[in-house]
Write an enzyme that holds these catalytic residues in place. Sequence first.
Site, PDB file in Angstrom:
ATOM      1  N   ASP A  67     -81.359  33.237  -2.312  1.00  0.00           N
ATOM      2  CA  ASP A  67     -81.890  33.874  -3.518  1.00  0.00           C
ATOM      3  C   ASP A  67     -82.817  35.018  -3.125  1.00  0.00           C
ATOM      4  OD1 ASP A  67     -82.523  34.455  -6.097  1.00  0.00           O
ATOM      5  OD2 ASP A  67     -83.521  32.566  -6.547  1.00  0.00           O
ATOM      6  N   ASP A  68     -82.458  36.237  -3.478  1.00  0.00           N
ATOM      7  CA  ASP A  68     -83.276  37.441  -3.222  1.00  0.00           C
ATOM      8  C   ASP A  68     -83.351  37.801  -1.741  1.00  0.00           C
ATOM      9  OD1 ASP A  68     -83.703  37.219  -5.885  1.00  0.00           O
ATOM     10  OD2 ASP A  68     -85.880  37.285  -5.824  1.00  0.00           O
ATOM     11  N   CYS A 103     -80.762  38.283 -10.756  1.00  0.00           N
ATOM     12  CA  CYS A 103     -80.346  36.922 -10.439  1.00  0.00           C
ATOM     13  C   CYS A 103     -79.241  36.418 -11.354  1.00  0.00           C
ATOM     14  CB  CYS A 103     -81.550  35.989 -10.508  1.00  0.00           C
ATOM     15  SG  CYS A 103     -82.781  36.269  -9.210  1.00  0.00           S
ATOM     16  N   ASP A 332     -77.467  36.454  -3.593  1.00  0.00           N
ATOM     17  CA  ASP A 332     -77.130  36.935  -4.939  1.00  0.00           C
ATOM     18  C   ASP A 332     -77.465  38.405  -5.113  1.00  0.00           C
ATOM     19  OD1 ASP A 332     -79.851  36.587  -4.858  1.00  0.00           O
ATOM     20  OD2 ASP A 332     -79.993  35.482  -6.744  1.00  0.00           O
ATOM     21  N   HIS A 333     -78.393  38.960  -4.355  1.00  0.00           N
ATOM     22  CA  HIS A 333     -78.704  40.395  -4.361  1.00  0.00           C
ATOM     23  C   HIS A 333     -79.745  40.659  -3.279  1.00  0.00           C
ATOM     24  CE1 HIS A 333     -82.436  39.329  -6.417  1.00  0.00           C
ATOM     25  NE2 HIS A 333     -81.709  38.659  -7.285  1.00  0.00           N
TER      26      HIS A 333
END
Length: 913
Positions: A67-68, A103, A332-333
């Site tokens: 995540d991130d 997200c 996710d990014h």
Amino acid sequence: MHFCDIRTAVLAFLCVSAVSYVGDARTRGREVSRTRQDDDEANSRVYARRHRRKKSEKPNIVIIMTDDQDVLLGSMNYMPKTLKIMQEGGATLSNAFVTTPMCCPSRSSFLTGMYVHNHNVYTNNDNCSSIQWQQTHETRNFATYLSNAGYRTGFFGKYLNEYNGTYIPPGWREWVGLIRNSRFYNYSINFNGKKIKHYDNYYKDYLTDLIANDSVTFLKQSKQYFPNRPVAMVLSMPAPHGPEDAAPQYQHLFPNVTSHRTPSWNHAPNPDKQWILQYTGKMEPIHIAFTDMLSRKRLQTLQSVDDAVEKVYKELRNLGELDNTYLLFTSDHGYHLGQYGLLKGKAMPYDFDIRVPFYIRGPGIAPGTDIRNIVLNIDLAPSILEMGGVAIPDHMDGKSMLKLLTASRDPAGAAKRKKAWRDTFLLERGKITMKKIKAREQLEAEKNNILHTKESRLSLQCTKTQFRSPCRPKQKWECKRDSKGRLRMHKCRYPYRDKPKNCVCPPKIIMNKSEKRNQRQFLKNNVNQPHRLKTKAHFIRAERSVVEGQRSYQLQDVAVSDTLVDSQHQTVRRSISNKRYVFPRDAAGADTEHIVKRCRVLANNTVACDKEIYESRDSWKTHKMAIDHLIEQYRWQIEKLKGIRQHLKRGKPTEPPQTEIIVTTKRTLVTRVVATEEAEEGGSTQGSKEENEQDDDQCICGENIAQQDERHSESEAVTKQPRRGKKNKEGAPKHRRRNRRKDVTRDCNQPYMKCFTHDNSHWRTAPLWNYGPFCFCPNSNNNTYWCVRTINETHNFLYCEFITGFISYYNLMKDPDQLRNAVHDLSYGMLQQLHETLNHLRACRGAKQCTVHSRLPEGIKPKPLPVLIPLAEGSGDVESTGVTDVLRHLPTGVIGDRTRKPATYNVPSKGFY
């Protein structure tokens, strides 16, 4: 015995003992070696038995998603176990991107294989895990197809930001879903339909370790009880998302790491970029310290992810399923830490937010390969389905990357492929609001004289005399604008009929006729009024003696008629009401419009003129002289306006008269207003209706009564006391309120901005923050954009159109860090092609339409742009603008050489993808 004999005997004994010890050590070494060999042989026999066990015909699929997590800031360099397992043992996809760097939209695209404009999850709040999402798109996630194909599916960790834990999404056999957003401690999960609360015990509650343990248990039990069925599971890690709580054994690592300080770090301000980056300046020392500590804590949280990857890898190897498993690792990014002066966050269209780490290993994938084709998060779902032997549904916008992966073993076979892979994709964030759509419809209606909207009908009705404002006698309805500037019909309410209740008003001031006549004559002689005032007024009078015990006041309301403002200034009043100023046209005003059209001020406060002005010296000289003449005329007009402003300042009305309010014990209001003069003989005791209306403006009603009540002296009246137990805020010292305003964490939010506060209590695990509180705004509501990102052998660029009308272009071959907006280097033909490509991708549906590559088939030409109606300046609807309108917003100077032929980069029309 002789001393020499004793020494000889001791030495001999020591020698014999040493030889014996060496022999024993060699014996023990052989025994240890023999024991290790026996253990290895035992493990080999167990491993051989597991390999001889009948496996599933379909491969297992394991996806690990962080995540991130960034890739350009160097976070992968601090995960050695993952790099060894995934990079050396599999393939690296070095051009992996997400289509929306947020997200919930990105994860929704991962689950469905669709662009954001097709699954309608635009932000982390809008439609994120909503009823519409659950009924429409969640039922078509890739897990439902795999489950129907015989896979045992499992999900572990963060699902969607607004997932509330009241249901299990379709398609998942084993469900351990985090409720709401990422956390490491003090969270709740939905474990197969049952909500479980976790606290702050590392050994029981640390989420990253919990995901690793539960997923390995599910994998082990699935292969134990269902050896013939393949497994597909997702490990959705919370790291390195906030609150960045690292495991205790890693909280001391990376004290001086500054890998996040890329060339764009603290590169601010940026006047050639979108509004939020123009607004953001260089970071202060406390901000720099924050980015350094945040980078350190993020790397610490990733160490537990590194351990989890190794744990899953070893379990697959021990089960004998490693060679029959596709293992994927991605995020996710991306993320930014100080880039362009922005402290932290995502949601920007630049590479540090849209690039993600992506590794994959499995059957048919050559170890240590590097694939440079563009791979997107919307490609994950169709790729997973093809790995599981499931047909890819038509609604998915992505394409399976499995052919790219298997072709890495056979480059010659890859060269023979007929269909080219994409080299262009869409980036999108946000959507056009209904307000923008209505504004566009209204403009189109006005352009075509179509009155099908409510606003257009009202604007026509309000031009009629019977609906004009203010209300006149016997008028029933009037047109007024509300707080949002929209025209609305209101019923006329006359003040002398609908006087508010519970009001106290001062008595009328009575003057004799002679005094009125004298004062009117004085105004005629000194104020230069050519005619008699139309309105009756109360004039300034000297204070006279009053009744003992009463106060006196001076009524200083000087009435000025509408004729004080000449008819020649009506344009000024009208323009001020419209929040802009239009100078009156003079003798030379006929040429003003032509002069202004030849040069235009763009959205970035830069000027672009016609090409003829730059080529002909005579044209340049003539235009410059005309501009100088206009400046002199406008300067003279400004001086006249300054004189009017000074006059208005001198004639500013004073405060209303003081009124004393006495509160009796029976809670009845008694008003005592002291007049400036006793009633004189012969004066009229009744005023006209106009005087009554004017006096009503001086009445005190509602809350104003309480305000006047507080001003009343205790010696003259009994005032209301505040309730016991409540603090009297009005009586607070001024310095206390002033200090409250200085608190940076209070009232941090700014209009149309996304802000956050940080203080010493934010992080609960080491390393702790001890530098005090601060506030920062890293994003804004107008940071909505649609971009085209292209990478091929000849091009590497980013082209974006923002909702404000702003345009940017970055040539990453010359400027890899995206520091300079080079949109003014583009020719008109290139802008036209990019704009058409962007509009095509924004409306695409399905893999056939959403796959764009740069070469056209022979004989096919790009379609001409449709002529659309541009919105007014600042309206922000990019979709309704054509290239001609787009050029108005270019940030600098002349727009390239339009005589040049368009570039060779072509965009295919529909049906050739």
